[in-house]
Scaffold this motif. Structure first.
Motif, PDB file in Angstrom:
ATOM      1  N   HIS A 215       0.817  -1.206   0.000  1.00 24.16           N
ATOM      2  CA  HIS A 215       0.000   0.000   0.000  1.00 24.16           C
ATOM      3  C   HIS A 215       0.859   1.268   0.000  1.00 24.16           C
ATOM      4  N   SER A 216       1.915   1.304   0.767  1.00 23.96           N
ATOM      5  CA  SER A 216       2.836   2.439   0.846  1.00 23.96           C
ATOM      6  C   SER A 216       2.133   3.779   1.079  1.00 23.96           C
ATOM      7  N   PRO A 217       1.351   3.907   2.137  1.00 27.06           N
ATOM      8  CA  PRO A 217       0.708   5.196   2.391  1.00 27.06           C
ATOM      9  C   PRO A 217       1.739   6.266   2.731  1.00 27.06           C
ATOM     10  N   SER A 218       1.454   7.484   2.324  1.00 28.28           N
ATOM     11  CA  SER A 218       2.320   8.595   2.681  1.00 28.28           C
ATOM     12  C   SER A 218       2.190   8.877   4.174  1.00 28.28           C
ATOM     13  N   ASP A 219       3.082   9.729   4.671  1.00 27.12           N
ATOM     14  CA  ASP A 219       3.027  10.099   6.079  1.00 27.12           C
ATOM     15  C   ASP A 219       1.679  10.737   6.413  1.00 27.12           C
ATOM     16  N   ALA A 220       1.200  11.612   5.539  1.00 27.87           N
ATOM     17  CA  ALA A 220      -0.088  12.279   5.776  1.00 27.87           C
ATOM     18  C   ALA A 220      -1.240  11.281   5.746  1.00 27.87           C
ATOM     19  N   GLN A 221      -1.204  10.326   4.807  1.00 26.90           N
ATOM     20  CA  GLN A 221      -2.265   9.320   4.726  1.00 26.90           C
ATOM     21  C   GLN A 221      -2.277   8.427   5.963  1.00 26.90           C
ATOM     22  N   LEU A 222      -1.093   7.998   6.402  1.00 28.36           N
ATOM     23  CA  LEU A 222      -1.034   7.115   7.566  1.00 28.36           C
ATOM     24  C   LEU A 222      -1.497   7.838   8.829  1.00 28.36           C
ATOM     25  N   SER A 223      -1.152   9.110   8.960  1.00 26.80           N
ATOM     26  CA  SER A 223      -1.612   9.856  10.136  1.00 26.80           C
ATOM     27  C   SER A 223      -3.129   9.999  10.118  1.00 26.80           C
ATOM     28  N   ARG A 224      -3.737  10.158   8.929  1.00 21.87           N
ATOM     29  CA  ARG A 224      -5.195  10.218   8.837  1.00 21.87           C
ATOM     30  C   ARG A 224      -5.817   8.890   9.234  1.00 21.87           C
ATOM     31  N   ILE A 225      -5.194   7.798   8.821  1.00 24.58           N
ATOM     32  CA  ILE A 225      -5.693   6.478   9.201  1.00 24.58           C
ATOM     33  C   ILE A 225      -5.690   6.329  10.717  1.00 24.58           C
ATOM     34  N   ILE A 226      -4.587   6.698  11.360  1.00 27.84           N
ATOM     35  CA  ILE A 226      -4.478   6.566  12.818  1.00 27.84           C
ATOM     36  C   ILE A 226      -5.501   7.456  13.511  1.00 27.84           C
ATOM     37  N   HIS A 227      -5.673   8.682  13.042  1.00 26.12           N
ATOM     38  CA  HIS A 227      -6.669   9.582  13.638  1.00 26.12           C
ATOM     39  C   HIS A 227      -8.075   9.002  13.535  1.00 26.12           C
ATOM     40  N   GLY A 228      -8.326   8.157  12.530  1.00 27.37           N
ATOM     41  CA  GLY A 228      -9.645   7.561  12.358  1.00 27.37           C
ATOM     42  C   GLY A 228      -9.876   6.313  13.184  1.00 27.37           C
ATOM     43  N   MET A 229      -8.856   5.842  13.906  1.00 24.42           N
ATOM     44  CA  MET A 229      -8.970   4.643  14.743  1.00 24.42           C
ATOM     45  C   MET A 229      -9.103   5.057  16.210  1.00 24.42           C
ATOM     46  N   ARG A 230     -10.092   4.495  16.894  1.00 22.94           N
ATOM     47  CA  ARG A 230     -10.293   4.833  18.307  1.00 22.94           C
ATOM     48  C   ARG A 230      -9.132   4.343  19.157  1.00 22.94           C
ATOM     49  N   GLN A 231      -8.666   3.155  18.853  1.00 24.80           N
ATOM     50  CA  GLN A 231      -7.507   2.587  19.537  1.00 24.80           C
ATOM     51  C   GLN A 231      -6.607   1.933  18.503  1.00 24.80           C
ATOM     52  N   VAL A 232      -5.305   2.077  18.691  1.00 25.87           N
ATOM     53  CA  VAL A 232      -4.334   1.412  17.826  1.00 25.87           C
ATOM     54  C   VAL A 232      -3.547   0.431  18.697  1.00 25.87           C
ATOM     55  N   LYS A 233      -3.890  -0.851  18.551  1.00 23.66           N
ATOM     56  CA  LYS A 233      -3.209  -1.890  19.323  1.00 23.66           C
ATOM     57  C   LYS A 233      -2.083  -2.547  18.517  1.00 23.66           C
ATOM     58  N   ALA A 234      -2.237  -2.577  17.206  1.00 25.26           N
ATOM     59  CA  ALA A 234      -1.211  -3.178  16.341  1.00 25.26           C
ATOM     60  C   ALA A 234      -1.180  -2.406  15.035  1.00 25.26           C
ATOM     61  N   LEU A 235       0.023  -1.985  14.632  1.00 25.54           N
ATOM     62  CA  LEU A 235       0.188  -1.220  13.395  1.00 25.54           C
ATOM     63  C   LEU A 235       1.404  -1.751  12.647  1.00 25.54           C
ATOM     64  N   ASP A 236       1.148  -2.349  11.489  1.00 21.78           N
ATOM     65  CA  ASP A 236       2.208  -2.929  10.671  1.00 21.78           C
ATOM     66  C   ASP A 236       1.998  -2.451   9.241  1.00 21.78           C
ATOM     67  N   VAL A 237       2.509  -1.263   8.952  1.00 20.36           N
ATOM     68  CA  VAL A 237       2.427  -0.682   7.612  1.00 20.36           C
ATOM     69  C   VAL A 237       3.867  -0.375   7.219  1.00 20.36           C
ATOM     70  N   TYR A 238       4.631  -1.452   7.018  1.00 21.64           N
ATOM     71  CA  TYR A 238       6.083  -1.316   6.999  1.00 21.64           C
ATOM     72  C   TYR A 238       6.617  -0.564   5.785  1.00 21.64           C
ATOM     73  N   GLU A 239       5.789  -0.366   4.753  1.00 27.18           N
ATOM     74  CA  GLU A 239       6.261   0.373   3.583  1.00 27.18           C
ATOM     75  C   GLU A 239       5.997   1.873   3.699  1.00 27.18           C
ATOM     76  N   SER A 240       5.548   2.306   4.864  1.00 26.96           N
ATOM     77  CA  SER A 240       5.355   3.723   5.104  1.00 26.96           C
ATOM     78  C   SER A 240       6.600   4.303   5.760  1.00 26.96           C
ATOM     79  N   GLN A 241       6.791   5.618   5.617  1.00 27.34           N
ATOM     80  CA  GLN A 241       7.995   6.256   6.147  1.00 27.34           C
ATOM     81  C   GLN A 241       7.873   6.674   7.613  1.00 27.34           C
ATOM     82  N   PHE A 242       6.680   6.709   8.184  1.00 22.45           N
ATOM     83  CA  PHE A 242       6.530   7.029   9.606  1.00 22.45           C
ATOM     84  C   PHE A 242       7.202   8.354   9.968  1.00 22.45           C
TER      85      PHE A 242
END
Length: 434
Positions: A215-242
């Motif tokens: 998927h390779s989400p951009s930093d902005a896309q990944l931050s939007r994904i996290i903001h849309g999750m009530r809780q983040v218990k596991a995050l493995d999006v290893y092709e993102s730059q974080f």
């Protein structure tokens, strides 16, 4: 011929099968793989087993699974194939559809028979957990179908359907708590943006575990994904730059975070890793991208010392005056992870002078004697010449060790691997010539 096991002769196995009833056949199938796959067993399409709750069926081009038709109590079913992939036999889906207590289904390296597609998707509407991995299916479910019971979904379709169709189907599972999605449709940037929008708009309000491949989400896309999750218990999006926006979005979830993969986050994670290790009390699985030893050593004590089960480090010793002392300090930090079961150490070349983190007696290896629960050890791109004394130390101190995997630049003693194998430890150590 005198030393041949009679059960290795197909004709004998077939002859035996002709004289066995179902109860004896059920026991005989467990004798060996050869017995299971013999042609004689194909004529049986039902084996009664009143207390069976979980079942794995392994299929290949030379055999078909024994279809179990009378299991109202079966809860977990795994159907796996191999290469080349084959169709799941059509007769299997009708009895599977009748398993009213079935909660979990996993299909791996198979192709769903096109004629069984409709009954297959209807079955899936009742499931709590579904994995369709490296599997082909003619069509995705009709948009009118809902999968409200589904909480965990793993999706890797080959060949891939258009990502819009995959995303629409995932949206038909509104109560997902865990999603693993490998999208190989070839439109990563577009699919990442569309997925981020769905999460941000509340498509899966209970989603707390996310793994995205290809998927390779951009930093902005990944931050939007996290903001849309009530809780983040596991995050493995290893092709993102974080980057910093992602880390900022993730901080409010540190108290519940259990798994984090930051393997490609080379610019930010070095400075933020100490904060993660000091702020995530439930962290069990952490993959750290390129990091210098000075980043590991700075900051507060690690609050996850007792929770950590798997640690993967891509590390280089910082260019300091006393590199050996730095190495021992890093290993001392790792030694505090007393419940660690999986340890992976990778080395990257920071400059021509930098030293790598090694596993050497007299240079800190002894401190790792506290890792009494260690099961798997992996090391890669090492110049270390693993000695027989160090191998024996690992065998003696890590009683639960079952696997050693690694690549070295220098040749090792040919007796090392047999030493591990003699101690019931599977070992593969390859010499890299890169």
């Amino acid at each position: 011929m005198a030393n041949t096991n009679p059960l290795e002769i197909p004709e004998i196995r077939i002859n035996i099968g002709q004289h066995l009833g179902l109860s004896d056949l059920a026991r005989y199938l467990t004798v060996s793989r050869s017995c299971y796959h013999t042609e004689a067993w194909r004529k049986y399409d039902s084996i009664p087993c009143s207390n069976l709750l979980s079942l794995e069926l392994h299929c290949n081009t030379g055999s078909s699974p024994i279809v179990i038709a009378q299991y109202d109590q079966l809860r977990d079913l795994v159907i796996s194939g191999g290469q080349p992939r084959i169709f799941t036999p059509r007769p299997i889906w009708k009895p599977t559809h009748s398993m009213l207590n079935l909660l979990s289904l996993k299909i791996d390296q198979m192709d769903i028979d096109p004629a069984a597609t409709e009954i297959f998707w209807d079955l899936c509407t009742r499931l709590h957990s579904l994995d369709i991995l490296n599997t082909g299916i003619a069509r995705l479910p009709d948009r009118s179908m809902t999968f409200e019971r589904l909480q965990k979904l793993g999706l890797w379709l080959r060949p891939a359907h258009p990502f819009e169709q995959q995303l629409d189907w995932i949206a038909q599972c509104p109560n997902l708590t865990s999603l693993y999605w490998s999208d190989q449709s070839g439109r990563m940037a577009v699919s990442s943006d569309a997925f981020a929008n769905r999460v941000a708009n509340g498509a899966w309000p209970e989603l707390s575990e996310l793994r995205l491949i290809h998927h390779s989400p951009s930093d902005a896309q990944l931050s939007r994904i996290i903001h849309g999750m009530r809780q983040v218990k596991a995050l493995d999006v290893y092709e993102s730059q974080f980057g910093l926006p992602t880390i900022t979005a993730l901080r409010p979830h540190f108290h519940v975070l259990r798994k984090l993969n930051t393997i490609f986050a080379e610019t930010v994670i070095g400075s933020i890793a100490p904060e993660i290790l000091a702020s995530c009390p439930q962290l069990e699985d952490f993959t750290i991208g390129r990091i210098m030893s000075q980043d590991i050593l700075q900051g507060r004590p690690w609050i996850c010392e007792r929770s950590m089960r798997s640690l993967r480090l891509n590390v280089a010793i910082s260019p300091v005056q006393d590199a050996d002392q730095h190495q021992q300090l890093v290993l001392e930090r790792i030694s505090r992870l007393i419940n660690l079961e999986n340890l992976t150490l990778r080395h990257f070349q920071y400059d021509e002078e930098n030293t790598q983190l090694g596993l050497r007696l007299g240079k800190g290896l002894e401190q790792l004697s506290t890792l009494k629960k260690l099961v798997n050890l992996n090391f890669h791109n090492y110049t270390q010449e693993l000695s027989k004394a160090e191998a024996q130390w690992m065998i003696d101190k890590w009683k639960n060790l079952r696997q050693v995997r690694g690549t070295t630049i220098k040749a090792i003693d040919t007796q090392i691997v047999p030493m591990f194998n003699a101690a019931a430890i599977s070992a593969t150590i390859r010499v890299s010539h890169d």
